[in-house]
Design a protein around this motif. Structure first.
Motif, PDB file in Angstrom:
ATOM      1  N   LYS A 133      51.617 -27.800 -13.709  1.00 33.71           N
ATOM      2  CA  LYS A 133      50.900 -29.181 -14.076  1.00 33.71           C
ATOM      3  C   LYS A 133      49.797 -29.541 -13.638  1.00 33.71           C
ATOM      4  N   LYS A 134      48.366 -29.511 -14.011  1.00 39.42           N
ATOM      5  CA  LYS A 134      47.344 -29.301 -12.251  1.00 39.42           C
ATOM      6  C   LYS A 134      48.300 -31.276 -12.159  1.00 39.42           C
ATOM      7  N   GLY A 135      48.261 -31.081 -11.014  1.00 44.25           N
ATOM      8  CA  GLY A 135      47.855 -32.116  -9.734  1.00 44.25           C
ATOM      9  C   GLY A 135      49.949 -32.187  -9.715  1.00 44.25           C
ATOM     10  N   THR A 136      50.896 -31.536  -9.877  1.00 38.56           N
ATOM     11  CA  THR A 136      52.133 -31.960  -9.900  1.00 38.56           C
ATOM     12  C   THR A 136      53.054 -30.883  -9.056  1.00 38.56           C
ATOM     13  N   GLY A 137      51.875 -30.247  -8.570  1.00 39.45           N
ATOM     14  CA  GLY A 137      52.464 -29.183  -7.511  1.00 39.45           C
ATOM     15  C   GLY A 137      54.121 -30.249  -7.282  1.00 39.45           C
ATOM     16  N   PRO A 138      55.111 -28.494  -6.384  1.00 39.83           N
ATOM     17  CA  PRO A 138      55.622 -28.800  -5.122  1.00 39.83           C
ATOM     18  C   PRO A 138      55.456 -29.150  -4.040  1.00 39.83           C
ATOM     19  N   THR A 193      51.579 -17.350 -25.256  1.00 41.18           N
ATOM     20  CA  THR A 193      51.012 -19.413 -25.378  1.00 41.18           C
ATOM     21  C   THR A 193      50.867 -19.964 -24.318  1.00 41.18           C
ATOM     22  N   VAL A 194      51.527 -18.675 -22.947  1.00 39.53           N
ATOM     23  CA  VAL A 194      51.546 -19.647 -21.946  1.00 39.53           C
ATOM     24  C   VAL A 194      50.716 -20.931 -21.586  1.00 39.53           C
ATOM     25  N   VAL A 195      49.301 -20.987 -21.859  1.00 40.51           N
ATOM     26  CA  VAL A 195      48.471 -21.741 -20.991  1.00 40.51           C
ATOM     27  C   VAL A 195      48.793 -23.162 -22.472  1.00 40.51           C
ATOM     28  N   ALA A 206      55.179 -23.131 -15.605  1.00 39.72           N
ATOM     29  CA  ALA A 206      55.245 -21.393 -16.744  1.00 39.72           C
ATOM     30  C   ALA A 206      54.855 -20.588 -15.563  1.00 39.72           C
ATOM     31  N   ASN A 207      55.531 -19.123 -15.949  1.00 41.35           N
ATOM     32  CA  ASN A 207      54.769 -18.359 -15.207  1.00 41.35           C
ATOM     33  C   ASN A 207      54.200 -17.186 -15.998  1.00 41.35           C
ATOM     34  N   GLY A 208      53.521 -15.879 -15.149  1.00 44.78           N
ATOM     35  CA  GLY A 208      52.600 -15.693 -15.834  1.00 44.78           C
ATOM     36  C   GLY A 208      51.827 -14.772 -15.139  1.00 44.78           C
ATOM     37  N   ALA A 209      50.550 -14.232 -15.259  1.00 46.74           N
ATOM     38  CA  ALA A 209      49.581 -13.723 -14.622  1.00 46.74           C
ATOM     39  C   ALA A 209      48.313 -12.979 -15.907  1.00 46.74           C
ATOM     40  N   GLU A 210      47.411 -12.649 -14.926  1.00 46.51           N
ATOM     41  CA  GLU A 210      46.339 -12.468 -14.618  1.00 46.51           C
ATOM     42  C   GLU A 210      46.190 -11.766 -16.475  1.00 46.51           C
ATOM     43  N   PRO A 211      45.136 -12.450 -17.586  1.00 46.25           N
ATOM     44  CA  PRO A 211      44.161 -13.540 -17.368  1.00 46.25           C
ATOM     45  C   PRO A 211      45.019 -14.749 -17.651  1.00 46.25           C
ATOM     46  N   GLN A 212      45.581 -14.925 -17.679  1.00 47.10           N
ATOM     47  CA  GLN A 212      46.564 -15.913 -18.193  1.00 47.10           C
ATOM     48  C   GLN A 212      45.897 -17.470 -16.857  1.00 47.10           C
ATOM     49  N   ILE A 213      46.297 -16.444 -15.515  1.00 43.89           N
ATOM     50  CA  ILE A 213      45.953 -17.579 -14.329  1.00 43.89           C
ATOM     51  C   ILE A 213      44.508 -18.103 -14.637  1.00 43.89           C
ATOM     52  N   LYS A 219      40.504 -24.469 -17.349  1.00 40.51           N
ATOM     53  CA  LYS A 219      40.509 -25.116 -18.697  1.00 40.51           C
ATOM     54  C   LYS A 219      41.569 -26.527 -18.113  1.00 40.51           C
ATOM     55  N   GLU A 220      40.990 -26.524 -16.679  1.00 32.96           N
ATOM     56  CA  GLU A 220      42.232 -27.501 -15.561  1.00 32.96           C
ATOM     57  C   GLU A 220      43.422 -28.032 -16.154  1.00 32.96           C
ATOM     58  N   VAL A 221      44.229 -26.954 -16.851  1.00 36.36           N
ATOM     59  CA  VAL A 221      45.349 -27.179 -17.205  1.00 36.36           C
ATOM     60  C   VAL A 221      46.824 -26.658 -15.500  1.00 36.36           C
ATOM     61  N   TRP A 222      46.329 -26.280 -15.170  1.00 40.48           N
ATOM     62  CA  TRP A 222      46.798 -26.089 -13.481  1.00 40.48           C
ATOM     63  C   TRP A 222      46.237 -25.573 -12.683  1.00 40.48           C
ATOM     64  N   ASP A 223      46.736 -25.667 -11.260  1.00 37.19           N
ATOM     65  CA  ASP A 223      46.085 -25.283  -9.977  1.00 37.19           C
ATOM     66  C   ASP A 223      46.531 -24.218  -9.542  1.00 37.19           C
ATOM     67  N   GLU A 224      46.282 -23.030  -8.167  1.00 35.56           N
ATOM     68  CA  GLU A 224      46.509 -22.105  -8.561  1.00 35.56           C
ATOM     69  C   GLU A 224      47.935 -22.094  -8.224  1.00 35.56           C
ATOM     70  N   PRO A 225      48.582 -20.796  -8.724  1.00 32.97           N
ATOM     71  CA  PRO A 225      49.988 -20.425  -8.334  1.00 32.97           C
ATOM     72  C   PRO A 225      51.008 -21.309  -6.939  1.00 32.97           C
ATOM     73  N   PHE A 226      51.543 -22.408  -7.497  1.00 35.11           N
ATOM     74  CA  PHE A 226      52.910 -22.558  -6.028  1.00 35.11           C
ATOM     75  C   PHE A 226      53.705 -21.410  -6.138  1.00 35.11           C
ATOM     76  N   TYR A 227      53.736 -20.328  -6.722  1.00 31.34           N
ATOM     77  CA  TYR A 227      54.838 -19.237  -6.308  1.00 31.34           C
ATOM     78  C   TYR A 227      54.381 -17.850  -6.632  1.00 31.34           C
ATOM     79  N   LYS A 228      54.554 -17.491  -6.645  1.00 28.97           N
ATOM     80  CA  LYS A 228      54.156 -15.898  -6.257  1.00 28.97           C
ATOM     81  C   LYS A 228      55.609 -14.808  -5.768  1.00 28.97           C
ATOM     82  N   PHE A 229      55.689 -13.910  -7.086  1.00 34.50           N
ATOM     83  CA  PHE A 229      56.836 -13.312  -6.643  1.00 34.50           C
ATOM     84  C   PHE A 229      56.524 -11.825  -6.279  1.00 34.50           C
ATOM     85  N   HIS A 230      54.991 -11.662  -5.912  1.00 39.44           N
ATOM     86  CA  HIS A 230      54.495 -10.455  -5.079  1.00 39.44           C
ATOM     87  C   HIS A 230      55.320 -10.170  -4.134  1.00 39.44           C
ATOM     88  N   ASP A 231      55.967 -11.298  -3.357  1.00 40.89           N
ATOM     89  CA  ASP A 231      56.289 -11.615  -1.713  1.00 40.89           C
ATOM     90  C   ASP A 231      57.672 -10.782  -1.771  1.00 40.89           C
TER      91      ASP A 231
END
Length: 348
Positions: A133-138, A193-195, A206-213, A219-231
């Motif tokens: 949620k926007k502004g609450t990342g680790p 329903t993720v957003v 939430a976990n998700g991908a595009e276009p949800q990200i 919509k200012e629900v969240w910022d950029e992902p703080f973790y990506k499993f691509h790694d």
């Protein structure tokens, strides 16, 4: 009158024989001939099942829209089969092929006399991200900081048994957290329903991908992902698979299908305007900004396979998630789940 009918009888019998021969030559197959490219111009109709409509499946849509299938005698229809039904659609014969993870095939192949085999790669990275949620990342990205941040959170992990859900559980286990006790996993079957769930406060993460990200960011629900499993690196996340009997009975059709996908993979890598045009056509409700953001993320994270190959590393990483989360028990082999003969022969 009788004499006229007697004279016409041989002609009628001859016509009936001709019709019978033509019908026999057609094979009586509603889907068309395996050699449809040279069979009077008729196209071999194939149905592909997808678990959801995803921007990650762009190469499949490009092969449809740009005529790569058609020029090889194929007419491809893509249908959505949510809730894990995409693999079942191939098992039942309702679909010719499925796009999804190799691990889903491994589960379906238990006690299956006609196993599902992956023949060409599409998405070679774990296409899942975590957003807070926007502004609450680790505070940071170290294992210790991620563990402290995730502890006690409500996480929209997606459908139980789905790969995004399993990846979330896998991360929690790797960090030393119990998915059943240390967090609250929310597992809706509907990924759309993720957003809304984060927006309404039902979930913290939430976990998700595009276009949800991009939708959540806009919509200012969240910022950029703080973790990506691509790694995790090479990962057989979305591959195209068919029954073993299909490989045996329709090798030419499988080859033509594989060739079209490889052409599409090369096209999205070399022609970004083509990729953008097709993505917009496939997802007309997305804004131009969301389309561009989806493509930028895909290219930056090396989402799509370059050549259609599914490596042993990609399969092993995928299956390790299954094993560590306890969903898959037993043994598996690369040759039992993957057949790269059509990729290897493509272009020859």
């Amino acid at each position: 009158m009788y004499k006229k009918m007697t004279k016409l009888l041989p002609l009628l019998l001859a016509m009936i024989m001709i019709v019978s021969i033509l019908s026999a030559c057609s094979g009586g197959n509603a889907g068309g001939s395996a050699n449809a490219a040279s069979d009077g111009g008729r196209l071999r109709k194939l149905v592909i099942a997808e678990p959801l409509h995803s921007t990650g499946y762009l190469p499949l849509y490009v092969a449809q829209r740009e005529g790569y299938f058609e020029k090889r005698g194929l007419e491809v229809e893509v249908i959505q089969a949510a809730g894990g039904a995409h693999v079942a659609a191939v098992v039942s014969g309702d679909a010719w092929a499925v796009i999804g993870g190799t691990e889903s095939n491994a589960l379906a192949n238990n006690n299956n006399s006609d196993p599902i085999i992956s023949v060409v790669n599409v998405v070679n990275r774990a296409n899942v991200y975590l957003m807070a949620k926007k502004g609450t990342g680790p505070a940071g990205s170290s294992p210790e900081e991620l563990k402290a941040f995730l502890q006690g959170k409500k996480i929209n992990a997606g459908r139980h048994g789905g790969t995004p859900n399993l990846l979330t559980r896998y991360l929690l286990i790797q960090l030393g957290l119990d998915p059943e006790k240390d967090v609250q996993l929310l597992e809706p079957a509907d990924a759309s329903t993720v957003v809304t769930m984060v927006q309404q406060g039902a979930a913290d993460i939430a976990n998700g991908a595009e276009p949800q990200i991009s939708d959540g960011i806009a919509k200012e629900v969240w910022d950029e992902p703080f973790y990506k499993f691509h790694d995790l690196g090479d990962f057989s996340y979305s591959v195209l698979s068919v029954k073993k009997s299909t490989i045996e009975k329709e090798p030419e059709t499988v080859q033509n299908f594989t060739d079209a996908i490889i052409e599409a993979l090369q096209a999205v890598q070399t022609d970004k305007e083509l990729a953008k045009r097709n993505l917009k056509a496939e997802f007309p409700t997305l804004s131009d900004e969301a389309i561009q953001a989806s493509l930028d993320r895909a290219y930056e994270d090396h989402l799509w396979s370059l050549d259609g190959m599914i490596s042993e590393t990609a399969l092993d990483t995928d299956m390790d998630v299954m094993i560590q989360t306890g969903i898959f028990k037993g043994d598996y082999t690369y040759d039992g789940l993957v057949d790269m003969q059509f990729v290897e022969r493509s272009g020859q």
